[in-house]
Enzyme design. Structure first.
Site, PDB file in Angstrom:
ATOM      1  CG  ASP A   8     -16.804  15.895  84.225  1.00 15.41           C
ATOM      2  OD1 ASP A   8     -17.277  16.212  85.336  1.00 15.41           O
ATOM      3  OD2 ASP A   8     -17.480  15.374  83.318  1.00 15.41           O
ATOM      4  NE  ARG A  21     -21.557  16.725  93.492  1.00 24.51           N
ATOM      5  CZ  ARG A  21     -21.347  16.189  92.291  1.00 24.51           C
ATOM      6  NH1 ARG A  21     -21.576  14.903  92.099  1.00 24.51           N
ATOM      7  NH2 ARG A  21     -20.929  16.923  91.288  1.00 24.51           N
ATOM      8  CG  HIS A  25     -16.090  20.254  93.927  1.00 26.77           C
ATOM      9  ND1 HIS A  25     -16.093  19.850  92.611  1.00 26.77           N
ATOM     10  CD2 HIS A  25     -17.397  20.246  94.318  1.00 26.77           C
ATOM     11  CE1 HIS A  25     -17.347  19.615  92.232  1.00 26.77           C
ATOM     12  NE2 HIS A  25     -18.151  19.833  93.253  1.00 26.77           N
ATOM     13  CG  ASN A  56     -21.122  23.306  86.258  1.00 25.07           C
ATOM     14  OD1 ASN A  56     -19.956  23.498  85.919  1.00 25.07           O
ATOM     15  ND2 ASN A  56     -21.761  22.175  85.988  1.00 25.07           N
TER      16      ASN A  56
HETATM   17  C1  IPE Z   1     -18.349  20.286  82.504  1.00 28.78           C
HETATM   18  O1  IPE Z   1     -18.634  19.307  83.446  1.00 28.78           O
HETATM   19  C2  IPE Z   1     -18.069  21.577  83.185  1.00 28.78           C
HETATM   20  C3  IPE Z   1     -16.835  21.609  83.971  1.00 28.78           C
HETATM   21  C4  IPE Z   1     -15.925  20.703  84.018  1.00 28.78           C
HETATM   22  C5  IPE Z   1     -16.647  22.805  84.736  1.00 28.78           C
HETATM   23  P1  IPE Z   1     -20.135  18.887  83.802  1.00 28.78           P
HETATM   24  O2  IPE Z   1     -20.032  17.786  84.771  1.00 28.78           O
HETATM   25  O3  IPE Z   1     -20.906  20.083  84.200  1.00 28.78           O
HETATM   26  O4  IPE Z   1     -20.669  18.391  82.385  1.00 28.78           O
HETATM   27  P2  IPE Z   1     -21.843  17.400  82.018  1.00 28.78           P
HETATM   28  O5  IPE Z   1     -23.051  17.855  82.763  1.00 28.78           O
HETATM   29  O6  IPE Z   1     -21.410  16.028  82.427  1.00 28.78           O
HETATM   30  O7  IPE Z   1     -21.960  17.509  80.521  1.00 28.78           O
HETATM   31  C1  IPE Z   2     -16.225  18.739  87.709  1.00 28.19           C
HETATM   32  O1  IPE Z   2     -16.625  17.666  88.482  1.00 28.19           O
HETATM   33  C2  IPE Z   2     -16.254  20.035  88.474  1.00 28.19           C
HETATM   34  C3  IPE Z   2     -17.361  20.930  88.098  1.00 28.19           C
HETATM   35  C4  IPE Z   2     -18.214  20.736  87.148  1.00 28.19           C
HETATM   36  C5  IPE Z   2     -17.501  22.123  88.882  1.00 28.19           C
HETATM   37  P1  IPE Z   2     -18.158  17.274  88.684  1.00 28.19           P
HETATM   38  O2  IPE Z   2     -18.647  17.999  89.883  1.00 28.19           O
HETATM   39  O3  IPE Z   2     -18.914  17.504  87.438  1.00 28.19           O
HETATM   40  O4  IPE Z   2     -18.014  15.741  88.991  1.00 28.19           O
HETATM   41  P2  IPE Z   2     -18.951  14.564  88.486  1.00 28.19           P
HETATM   42  O5  IPE Z   2     -19.064  14.693  86.995  1.00 28.19           O
HETATM   43  O6  IPE Z   2     -20.269  14.759  89.165  1.00 28.19           O
HETATM   44  O7  IPE Z   2     -18.246  13.324  88.897  1.00 28.19           O
HETATM   45 MG    MG Z   3     -19.320  16.328  85.818  1.00 24.97          MG
END
Ligand code: IPE
Ligand code: IPE
Ligand code: MG
Length: 231
Positions: A8, A21, A25, A56
């Protein structure tokens, strides 16, 4: 030992660097290779990455599409290396909702590495533990040979996506969030949890070794009394 990662903080890493963003990734995907190397060197046999949750899918279409392409490219790029290193690759989640090209890449790699047992890499894609349990229950009830009265956890577990995997011993979540976000809820009943504020794109060998060291100092009682400390 089975270590699972909730990767995350890609978006916040990008924001902190004034980047879009998707750059977070992209950079996040490159961390996986480093983590696998440490795991192999440390004698960890199972590693699982939470790459995309069912929830997601409610992100903007452009981000979802970028991620799906990234996953496919990743599998195509590292497929050969994974075979050479005798890595058994699996994907868990509701794969049938993923783009067809990605499904095919997953199937190809999973099939060509299914006979390996040296190291196990699992990626959770369109994974959500609640829908996994609902689906598992439905499939179990469809099986007329199941003795519902005497059902054990071991029987039930055979219906989960994770049926061939051991329980995770350690779950590491980056980015400072301290929650499981619908990841491996039942399977992680006795997992040790480790949280770090580091965003996933900055997670590295040192951080991973620190987490392993922290885990090593923990006492996993699993409901029992520890004889050493209570005598
Ligand atoms: C959890 O991260 C899912 C992954 C790392 C793939 P999210 O960013 O989706 O989780 P929340 O929304 O903060 O709980
Ligand atoms: C984790 O990073 C990757 C996925 C959930 C696919 P995020 O995209 O959730 O990154 P933040 O939480 O917005 O920083
Ligand atoms: Mg996240």
């Amino acid at each position: 030992m089975h270590v699972a990662f909730i990767m995350d903080g890609n978006g916040r890493w990008a924001q902190a660097h004034g980047l879009p963003r998707h750059e977070g990734h992209r950079r996040g995907a490159s961390v996986i290779k480093k983590v696998l190397r440490v795991a192999e060197k440390s004698g960890i046999k199972y590693v699982t990455f939470f790459a995309f949750s069912s929830e997601n899918f409610s992100r903007p279409e452009s981000e979802v599409n970028f991620l799906m392409n990234l996953f496919e490219k990743f599998l195509k790029k590292y497929g050969k290396t994974l075979c050479e290193r005798e890595v058994h690759f699996r994907a868990i989640g509701n794969l049938s909702q993923l783009p067809l090209n990605l499904q095919l890449a997953i199937e190809k790699l999973a099939q060509s590495t299914a006979h390996f047992d040296k190291f196990h890499l699992t990626v959770a894609l369109n994974y959500g533990a609640r829908s996994e349990v609902i689906q598992a229950t439905g499939n179990l009830l469809k099986n007329k040979d199941v003795d519902v009265e005497n059902l054990t956890w071991e029987d039930f577990e055979q219906y989960l996506y994770t049926k061939d995997l051991p329980d995770p011993d350690l779950i590491i979540r980056t980015s400072g969030e301290q929650r499981l976000s619908n990841f491996l809820l039942l399977k992680s009943a006795y997992a040790e949890l480790y949280f770090t504020k580091t965003y996933w794109p900055d997670f590295n060998e040192e951080e991973f070794l620190l987490a392993i060291e922290d885990y090593g100092a923990r006492e996993r009682r699993m409901g029992k009394i520890n004889d050493k400390t209570n005598n």
